[in-house]
Design a protein around this motif. Sequence first.
Motif, PDB file in Angstrom:
ATOM      1  N   ILE A 152     -11.493  -8.340  -3.332  1.00 40.16           N
ATOM      2  CA  ILE A 152     -10.395  -7.709  -3.714  1.00 40.16           C
ATOM      3  C   ILE A 152     -10.361  -6.374  -3.613  1.00 40.16           C
ATOM      4  O   ILE A 152      -9.749  -5.416  -3.188  1.00 40.16           O
ATOM      5  CB  ILE A 152      -9.951  -8.146  -5.016  1.00 40.16           C
ATOM      6  N   ASN A 153     -11.656  -5.643  -4.157  1.00 42.95           N
ATOM      7  CA  ASN A 153     -11.887  -4.434  -4.157  1.00 42.95           C
ATOM      8  C   ASN A 153     -11.864  -3.862  -2.709  1.00 42.95           C
ATOM      9  O   ASN A 153     -11.233  -2.735  -2.385  1.00 42.95           O
ATOM     10  CB  ASN A 153     -13.136  -3.913  -4.776  1.00 42.95           C
ATOM     11  N   ASN A 154     -12.449  -4.795  -1.705  1.00 46.25           N
ATOM     12  CA  ASN A 154     -12.404  -4.133  -0.410  1.00 46.25           C
ATOM     13  C   ASN A 154     -11.112  -4.138   0.275  1.00 46.25           C
ATOM     14  O   ASN A 154     -10.809  -3.428   1.077  1.00 46.25           O
ATOM     15  CB  ASN A 154     -13.282  -5.244   0.499  1.00 46.25           C
ATOM     16  N   ALA A 155     -10.243  -5.001  -0.037  1.00 46.94           N
ATOM     17  CA  ALA A 155      -8.898  -5.274   0.392  1.00 46.94           C
ATOM     18  C   ALA A 155      -8.151  -4.080  -0.285  1.00 46.94           C
ATOM     19  O   ALA A 155      -7.363  -3.379   0.552  1.00 46.94           O
ATOM     20  CB  ALA A 155      -8.172  -6.480  -0.214  1.00 46.94           C
ATOM     21  N   LEU A 156      -8.302  -3.416  -1.445  1.00 45.49           N
ATOM     22  CA  LEU A 156      -7.810  -2.609  -1.997  1.00 45.49           C
ATOM     23  C   LEU A 156      -8.095  -1.124  -1.269  1.00 45.49           C
ATOM     24  O   LEU A 156      -7.261  -0.057  -0.943  1.00 45.49           O
ATOM     25  CB  LEU A 156      -7.986  -2.357  -3.518  1.00 45.49           C
ATOM     26  N   ASP A 157      -9.469  -1.039  -0.879  1.00 48.71           N
ATOM     27  CA  ASP A 157     -10.048   0.231  -0.546  1.00 48.71           C
ATOM     28  C   ASP A 157      -9.329   0.242   1.147  1.00 48.71           C
ATOM     29  O   ASP A 157      -9.233   1.473   1.533  1.00 48.71           O
ATOM     30  CB  ASP A 157     -11.614   0.109  -0.362  1.00 48.71           C
ATOM     31  N   ASN A 158      -9.219  -0.800   1.736  1.00 52.62           N
ATOM     32  CA  ASN A 158      -8.623  -0.717   3.032  1.00 52.62           C
ATOM     33  C   ASN A 158      -7.186  -0.734   3.121  1.00 52.62           C
ATOM     34  O   ASN A 158      -6.645  -1.197   4.035  1.00 52.62           O
ATOM     35  CB  ASN A 158      -9.360  -2.005   3.839  1.00 52.62           C
ATOM     36  N   ARG A 159      -6.555  -0.987   1.948  1.00 56.53           N
ATOM     37  CA  ARG A 159      -5.046  -1.001   1.885  1.00 56.53           C
ATOM     38  C   ARG A 159      -4.496  -2.345   2.564  1.00 56.53           C
ATOM     39  O   ARG A 159      -3.470  -2.205   3.270  1.00 56.53           O
ATOM     40  CB  ARG A 159      -4.403   0.464   2.135  1.00 56.53           C
ATOM     41  N   ASP A 160      -5.178  -3.149   2.571  1.00 56.42           N
ATOM     42  CA  ASP A 160      -4.819  -4.403   3.169  1.00 56.42           C
ATOM     43  C   ASP A 160      -4.287  -5.458   1.957  1.00 56.42           C
ATOM     44  O   ASP A 160      -4.636  -6.081   1.374  1.00 56.42           O
ATOM     45  CB  ASP A 160      -5.910  -5.616   3.572  1.00 56.42           C
ATOM     46  N   GLU A 161      -2.705  -5.349   2.112  1.00 55.11           N
ATOM     47  CA  GLU A 161      -2.036  -6.005   0.978  1.00 55.11           C
ATOM     48  C   GLU A 161      -2.133  -7.591   1.092  1.00 55.11           C
ATOM     49  O   GLU A 161      -2.069  -8.487   0.350  1.00 55.11           O
ATOM     50  CB  GLU A 161      -0.526  -5.370   1.250  1.00 55.11           C
ATOM     51  N   VAL A 162      -2.158  -8.078   2.417  1.00 59.73           N
ATOM     52  CA  VAL A 162      -2.306  -9.606   2.727  1.00 59.73           C
ATOM     53  C   VAL A 162      -3.601 -10.036   2.129  1.00 59.73           C
ATOM     54  O   VAL A 162      -3.640 -11.024   1.691  1.00 59.73           O
ATOM     55  CB  VAL A 162      -2.245  -9.747   4.306  1.00 59.73           C
ATOM     56  N   LEU A 163      -4.697  -9.453   2.410  1.00 64.05           N
ATOM     57  CA  LEU A 163      -5.875  -9.890   2.099  1.00 64.05           C
ATOM     58  C   LEU A 163      -6.047  -9.863   0.330  1.00 64.05           C
ATOM     59  O   LEU A 163      -6.735 -10.744  -0.407  1.00 64.05           O
ATOM     60  CB  LEU A 163      -7.211  -9.015   2.536  1.00 64.05           C
ATOM     61  N   PHE A 164      -5.222  -8.670  -0.064  1.00 69.01           N
ATOM     62  CA  PHE A 164      -5.346  -8.538  -1.512  1.00 69.01           C
ATOM     63  C   PHE A 164      -4.675  -9.809  -2.351  1.00 69.01           C
ATOM     64  O   PHE A 164      -4.974 -10.247  -3.222  1.00 69.01           O
ATOM     65  CB  PHE A 164      -4.650  -7.033  -1.994  1.00 69.01           C
ATOM     66  N   LYS A 165      -3.366 -10.140  -1.699  1.00 64.46           N
ATOM     67  CA  LYS A 165      -2.809 -11.184  -2.387  1.00 64.46           C
ATOM     68  C   LYS A 165      -3.704 -12.596  -2.195  1.00 64.46           C
ATOM     69  O   LYS A 165      -3.705 -13.352  -3.124  1.00 64.46           O
ATOM     70  CB  LYS A 165      -1.480 -11.406  -1.544  1.00 64.46           C
ATOM     71  N   LYS A 166      -4.379 -12.535  -0.811  1.00 60.81           N
ATOM     72  CA  LYS A 166      -5.123 -13.767  -0.815  1.00 60.81           C
ATOM     73  C   LYS A 166      -6.152 -13.987  -1.750  1.00 60.81           C
ATOM     74  O   LYS A 166      -6.339 -15.019  -2.510  1.00 60.81           O
ATOM     75  CB  LYS A 166      -5.512 -13.960   0.593  1.00 60.81           C
TER      76      LYS A 166
END
Length: 190
Positions: free
Chosen positions: A158-172
């Motif tokens: 989740i932190n990596n997704a936030l750092d990369n601003r990847d909303e799809v991975l964040f939700k997943k």
Amino acid sequence: MELETSIKVEDKKTFINWFLGNYQLKKRESVWILNYLMNHDEVLAHVHFVLEARFCPRAMIISTHCSKDIAFRFYKKHIVTTDADKSFHDLRLHNNEPIYIQLNFKNAKRSLEYMKVLEDNPFIPDDYFLSSKDKEHVDEWLNYSIYHFKKQEILNQINNALDNRDEVLFKKYTEKLSKLEKTYKNKYNK
């Protein structure tokens, strides 16, 4: 598999002498057996005093009058007998084989004399001293550890997704975290 021992024959003799002088055995043949051992160094060298001798391939359990345990029992592989005479003959005929002896007497586990000659029993199953409650606690701890590891892994994702601003991975990963927590709470009522 014979137990390597650092217990000297002389120490075993001293112990047996002390034991016979302080306790009355339930079977007189047990006295004969212990006296025989005390007088035959080559046999006594193969004697190992242990707890829970019933797990050993060749063992004797000897009890005193102050013990609630059975008077005498001999184990050889899968054969068990209470006949001390047969046991004595086996001891004499196979005097180079290891024999494991358990002595049952009052306060045995607090006897300094006994502790001096007592050896670890290599034949006790690994989980023998674990109660069902202990096993339950181990299972709980293991399940929590797995849950905690998986949760930490998902939080990192989740932190990596936030750092990369990847909303799809964040939700997943937040959905995955939610499922993991729900599953753990339902399964373990936590």
